[in-house]
Design a protein around this motif. Sequence first.
Motif, PDB file in Angstrom:
ATOM      1  N   LEU A  24       0.829  -1.204   0.000  1.00  0.00           N
ATOM      2  CA  LEU A  24       0.000   0.000   0.000  1.00  0.00           C
ATOM      3  C   LEU A  24       0.865   1.256   0.000  1.00  0.00           C
ATOM      4  O   LEU A  24       0.568   2.227  -0.718  1.00  0.00           O
ATOM      5  CB  LEU A  24      -0.920  -0.012   1.216  1.00  0.00           C
ATOM      6  N   ALA A  25       1.942   1.230   0.777  1.00  0.00           N
ATOM      7  CA  ALA A  25       2.851   2.380   0.805  1.00  0.00           C
ATOM      8  C   ALA A  25       3.486   2.608  -0.562  1.00  0.00           C
ATOM      9  O   ALA A  25       3.652   3.756  -0.996  1.00  0.00           O
ATOM     10  CB  ALA A  25       3.931   2.164   1.863  1.00  0.00           C
ATOM     11  N   MET A  26       3.838   1.527  -1.263  1.00  0.00           N
ATOM     12  CA  MET A  26       4.433   1.668  -2.586  1.00  0.00           C
ATOM     13  C   MET A  26       3.446   2.293  -3.566  1.00  0.00           C
ATOM     14  O   MET A  26       3.808   3.166  -4.370  1.00  0.00           O
ATOM     15  CB  MET A  26       4.900   0.313  -3.109  1.00  0.00           C
ATOM     16  N   VAL A  27       2.191   1.875  -3.508  1.00  0.00           N
ATOM     17  CA  VAL A  27       1.177   2.438  -4.396  1.00  0.00           C
ATOM     18  C   VAL A  27       1.036   3.939  -4.161  1.00  0.00           C
ATOM     19  O   VAL A  27       1.006   4.739  -5.105  1.00  0.00           O
ATOM     20  CB  VAL A  27      -0.174   1.728  -4.192  1.00  0.00           C
ATOM     21  N   LEU A  28       0.966   4.338  -2.896  1.00  0.00           N
ATOM     22  CA  LEU A  28       0.834   5.759  -2.584  1.00  0.00           C
ATOM     23  C   LEU A  28       2.088   6.538  -2.982  1.00  0.00           C
ATOM     24  O   LEU A  28       1.997   7.679  -3.451  1.00  0.00           O
ATOM     25  CB  LEU A  28       0.558   5.946  -1.094  1.00  0.00           C
ATOM     26  N   SER A  29       3.248   5.925  -2.804  1.00  0.00           N
ATOM     27  CA  SER A  29       4.490   6.620  -3.158  1.00  0.00           C
ATOM     28  C   SER A  29       4.622   6.827  -4.656  1.00  0.00           C
ATOM     29  O   SER A  29       5.334   7.739  -5.096  1.00  0.00           O
ATOM     30  CB  SER A  29       5.696   5.850  -2.620  1.00  0.00           C
ATOM     31  N   VAL A  30       3.952   5.994  -5.457  1.00  0.00           N
ATOM     32  CA  VAL A  30       3.961   6.195  -6.905  1.00  0.00           C
ATOM     33  C   VAL A  30       3.318   7.541  -7.245  1.00  0.00           C
ATOM     34  O   VAL A  30       3.802   8.282  -8.113  1.00  0.00           O
ATOM     35  CB  VAL A  30       3.231   5.045  -7.623  1.00  0.00           C
ATOM     36  N   PHE A  31       2.221   7.876  -6.570  1.00  0.00           N
ATOM     37  CA  PHE A  31       1.576   9.172  -6.790  1.00  0.00           C
ATOM     38  C   PHE A  31       2.498  10.312  -6.359  1.00  0.00           C
ATOM     39  O   PHE A  31       2.552  11.361  -7.007  1.00  0.00           O
ATOM     40  CB  PHE A  31       0.254   9.240  -6.018  1.00  0.00           C
ATOM     41  N   ASP A  32       3.222  10.106  -5.278  1.00  0.00           N
ATOM     42  CA  ASP A  32       4.178  11.119  -4.826  1.00  0.00           C
ATOM     43  C   ASP A  32       5.281  11.311  -5.854  1.00  0.00           C
ATOM     44  O   ASP A  32       5.691  12.438  -6.157  1.00  0.00           O
ATOM     45  CB  ASP A  32       4.774  10.689  -3.485  1.00  0.00           C
ATOM     46  N   LEU A  33       5.775  10.206  -6.415  1.00  0.00           N
ATOM     47  CA  LEU A  33       6.806  10.288  -7.444  1.00  0.00           C
ATOM     48  C   LEU A  33       6.284  10.998  -8.692  1.00  0.00           C
ATOM     49  O   LEU A  33       6.969  11.834  -9.277  1.00  0.00           O
ATOM     50  CB  LEU A  33       7.286   8.887  -7.806  1.00  0.00           C
ATOM     51  N   ALA A  34       5.050  10.661  -9.080  1.00  0.00           N
ATOM     52  CA  ALA A  34       4.469  11.283 -10.273  1.00  0.00           C
ATOM     53  C   ALA A  34       4.300  12.782 -10.101  1.00  0.00           C
ATOM     54  O   ALA A  34       4.390  13.546 -11.079  1.00  0.00           O
ATOM     55  CB  ALA A  34       3.124  10.641 -10.589  1.00  0.00           C
ATOM     56  N   GLY A  35       4.053  13.228  -8.860  1.00  0.00           N
ATOM     57  CA  GLY A  35       3.869  14.657  -8.615  1.00  0.00           C
ATOM     58  C   GLY A  35       5.153  15.398  -8.326  1.00  0.00           C
ATOM     59  O   GLY A  35       5.127  16.612  -8.105  1.00  0.00           O
ATOM     60  N   SER A  36       6.294  14.688  -8.320  1.00  0.00           N
ATOM     61  CA  SER A  36       7.550  15.340  -7.970  1.00  0.00           C
ATOM     62  C   SER A  36       7.993  16.346  -9.018  1.00  0.00           C
ATOM     63  O   SER A  36       8.618  17.355  -8.698  1.00  0.00           O
ATOM     64  CB  SER A  36       8.648  14.297  -7.753  1.00  0.00           C
ATOM     65  N   ARG A  37       7.650  16.106 -10.288  1.00  0.00           N
ATOM     66  CA  ARG A  37       8.032  17.059 -11.330  1.00  0.00           C
ATOM     67  C   ARG A  37       7.285  18.365 -11.144  1.00  0.00           C
ATOM     68  O   ARG A  37       7.871  19.454 -11.261  1.00  0.00           O
ATOM     69  CB  ARG A  37       7.747  16.472 -12.714  1.00  0.00           C
ATOM     70  N   THR A  38       5.992  18.272 -10.838  1.00  0.00           N
ATOM     71  CA  THR A  38       5.208  19.478 -10.583  1.00  0.00           C
ATOM     72  C   THR A  38       5.761  20.229  -9.389  1.00  0.00           C
ATOM     73  O   THR A  38       5.844  21.457  -9.382  1.00  0.00           O
ATOM     74  CB  THR A  38       3.733  19.105 -10.328  1.00  0.00           C
ATOM     75  N   CYS A  78      -0.134  11.936  -0.399  1.00  0.00           N
ATOM     76  CA  CYS A  78       0.120  10.508  -0.620  1.00  0.00           C
ATOM     77  C   CYS A  78       1.530  10.137  -0.171  1.00  0.00           C
ATOM     78  O   CYS A  78       1.754   9.077   0.435  1.00  0.00           O
ATOM     79  CB  CYS A  78      -0.073  10.158  -2.089  1.00  0.00           C
ATOM     80  N   GLY A  79       2.498  11.013  -0.463  1.00  0.00           N
ATOM     81  CA  GLY A  79       3.869  10.744  -0.072  1.00  0.00           C
ATOM     82  C   GLY A  79       4.041  10.690   1.431  1.00  0.00           C
ATOM     83  O   GLY A  79       4.730   9.806   1.961  1.00  0.00           O
ATOM     84  N   ARG A  80       3.417  11.628   2.129  1.00  0.00           N
ATOM     85  CA  ARG A  80       3.515  11.636   3.592  1.00  0.00           C
ATOM     86  C   ARG A  80       2.837  10.408   4.189  1.00  0.00           C
ATOM     87  O   ARG A  80       3.331   9.819   5.159  1.00  0.00           O
ATOM     88  CB  ARG A  80       2.891  12.920   4.144  1.00  0.00           C
ATOM     89  N   THR A  81       1.713  10.025   3.613  1.00  0.00           N
ATOM     90  CA  THR A  81       1.021   8.823   4.094  1.00  0.00           C
ATOM     91  C   THR A  81       1.860   7.583   3.826  1.00  0.00           C
ATOM     92  O   THR A  81       1.909   6.658   4.650  1.00  0.00           O
ATOM     93  CB  THR A  81      -0.350   8.688   3.416  1.00  0.00           C
ATOM     94  N   ALA A  82       2.534   7.557   2.670  1.00  0.00           N
ATOM     95  CA  ALA A  82       3.399   6.418   2.343  1.00  0.00           C
ATOM     96  C   ALA A  82       4.523   6.274   3.357  1.00  0.00           C
ATOM     97  O   ALA A  82       4.868   5.158   3.770  1.00  0.00           O
ATOM     98  CB  ALA A  82       3.967   6.578   0.933  1.00  0.00           C
ATOM     99  N   VAL A  83       5.106   7.393   3.774  1.00  0.00           N
ATOM    100  CA  VAL A  83       6.171   7.348   4.779  1.00  0.00           C
ATOM    101  C   VAL A  83       5.629   6.812   6.102  1.00  0.00           C
ATOM    102  O   VAL A  83       6.274   5.985   6.770  1.00  0.00           O
ATOM    103  CB  VAL A  83       6.782   8.745   4.977  1.00  0.00           C
ATOM    104  N   LEU A  85       3.085   4.825   6.479  1.00  0.00           N
ATOM    105  CA  LEU A  85       2.850   3.391   6.301  1.00  0.00           C
ATOM    106  C   LEU A  85       4.156   2.607   6.322  1.00  0.00           C
ATOM    107  O   LEU A  85       4.203   1.478   6.837  1.00  0.00           O
ATOM    108  CB  LEU A  85       2.098   3.146   4.994  1.00  0.00           C
ATOM    109  N   CYS A  86       5.210   3.193   5.781  1.00  0.00           N
ATOM    110  CA  CYS A  86       6.523   2.525   5.837  1.00  0.00           C
ATOM    111  C   CYS A  86       6.948   2.317   7.287  1.00  0.00           C
ATOM    112  O   CYS A  86       7.472   1.255   7.644  1.00  0.00           O
ATOM    113  CB  CYS A  86       7.571   3.363   5.103  1.00  0.00           C
ATOM    114  N   ALA A  87       6.726   3.339   8.114  1.00  0.00           N
ATOM    115  CA  ALA A  87       7.085   3.226   9.528  1.00  0.00           C
ATOM    116  C   ALA A  87       6.250   2.144  10.219  1.00  0.00           C
ATOM    117  O   ALA A  87       6.769   1.359  11.020  1.00  0.00           O
ATOM    118  CB  ALA A  87       6.900   4.572  10.227  1.00  0.00           C
ATOM    119  N   ILE A  88       4.946   2.086   9.887  1.00  0.00           N
ATOM    120  CA  ILE A  88       4.080   1.060  10.480  1.00  0.00           C
ATOM    121  C   ILE A  88       4.488  -0.327   9.982  1.00  0.00           C
ATOM    122  O   ILE A  88       4.582  -1.287  10.761  1.00  0.00           O
ATOM    123  CB  ILE A  88       2.611   1.345  10.142  1.00  0.00           C
ATOM    124  N   GLY A  89       4.736  -0.439   8.666  1.00  0.00           N
ATOM    125  CA  GLY A  89       5.190  -1.715   8.114  1.00  0.00           C
ATOM    126  C   GLY A  89       6.504  -2.156   8.717  1.00  0.00           C
ATOM    127  O   GLY A  89       6.720  -3.350   8.985  1.00  0.00           O
TER     128      GLY A  89
END
Length: 324
Positions: A24-38, A78-83, A85-89
């Motif tokens: 789940l964290a990886m899925v959310l981090s994909v959105f964070d990565l996609a928005g990094s250019r913006t 999404c990126g903050r939530t992914a982080v 979730l990484c801590a919880i995982g």
Amino acid sequence: MNINEGLARYGDLSFASAFGIYVLAMVLSVFDLAGSRTKKLEMQTVVGAHTRNSTPQSAPGTPGKVADRAHRTMAERCGRTAVLLCAIGFGFNVAAIILRGLATERWPLGNLYEYALFLCAVTVGGWLLVMTKYPVRALTTFMLVPVIILLFVAASAMYAAPAPLIPALRSYWIAIHVTVIVTASGILLLASLTSLLFLIAQKGPDSKYPLVRKLSSLLPTSDILDRVSYRMTIIGFPLYSVGVICGAIWAEAAWGRFWGWDPKETVSFIAWVIYAAYLHSRATSGWAKTRAAWINIAALCVMLFNLFFINFVISGLHSYAGLN
């Protein structure tokens, strides 16, 4: 020695929970990565505005900061939530290791399944620390991909039921040698992956492949990636060296010799030499950072060869993977 089946079952549940949370964290981090250019473009705009406007920023805790929080983009959320979730995982990952140890009343590094669990925990924990020092949160996707793959392989091909240690491993050295080696391996895994991203950021804009050019536009600057890779290697390499030395001492106590060119010993030594070559190249004037990065990636390939091919295919004195 009795196996506590209840603790073992909770350990397996913790493993499954960690795996699901990482996905789940990886899925959310994909959105964070996609928005990094913006985000890059927005930061450039903000920098330009600050050069024209000297109005001071709001102090922490003021309405300005609250407004900034309210205007976070969906990608950033999404990126903050992914982080998180990484801590919880990571917590569930560590719990799975501890419960395995309590269930078997031994150090939980007696087979390849437990090694993989420990390696993933070190990798995720190391990445959480890196994110506190460098602006690389959007790269969480790249860190989680190998972790999720390794956990999947661990569950499907490496799993070993909780059991006492085999006689050859019943030594206090397992808590020293194997723990140091797996910790160093997790840190060096991050270092080598970051070197790969460095090459993409460095050479990607001129690549003939559109996907590589697009990916390079999403990455932080190559300078940041190079610093992360170099500093992680500086930390991981001495640990790896200590682990190899401890292994030699244990081998002398167990087999009567410090070194016997066993397949795992040999490949581990090759990896050590390559990582040493990377650090030497970084300290040598005239060596391009790009060539040094390729050395770091070569070391990663050797480490993966040692983890999978040596354990699955070749038999030796270190054949304790629990796969036979």
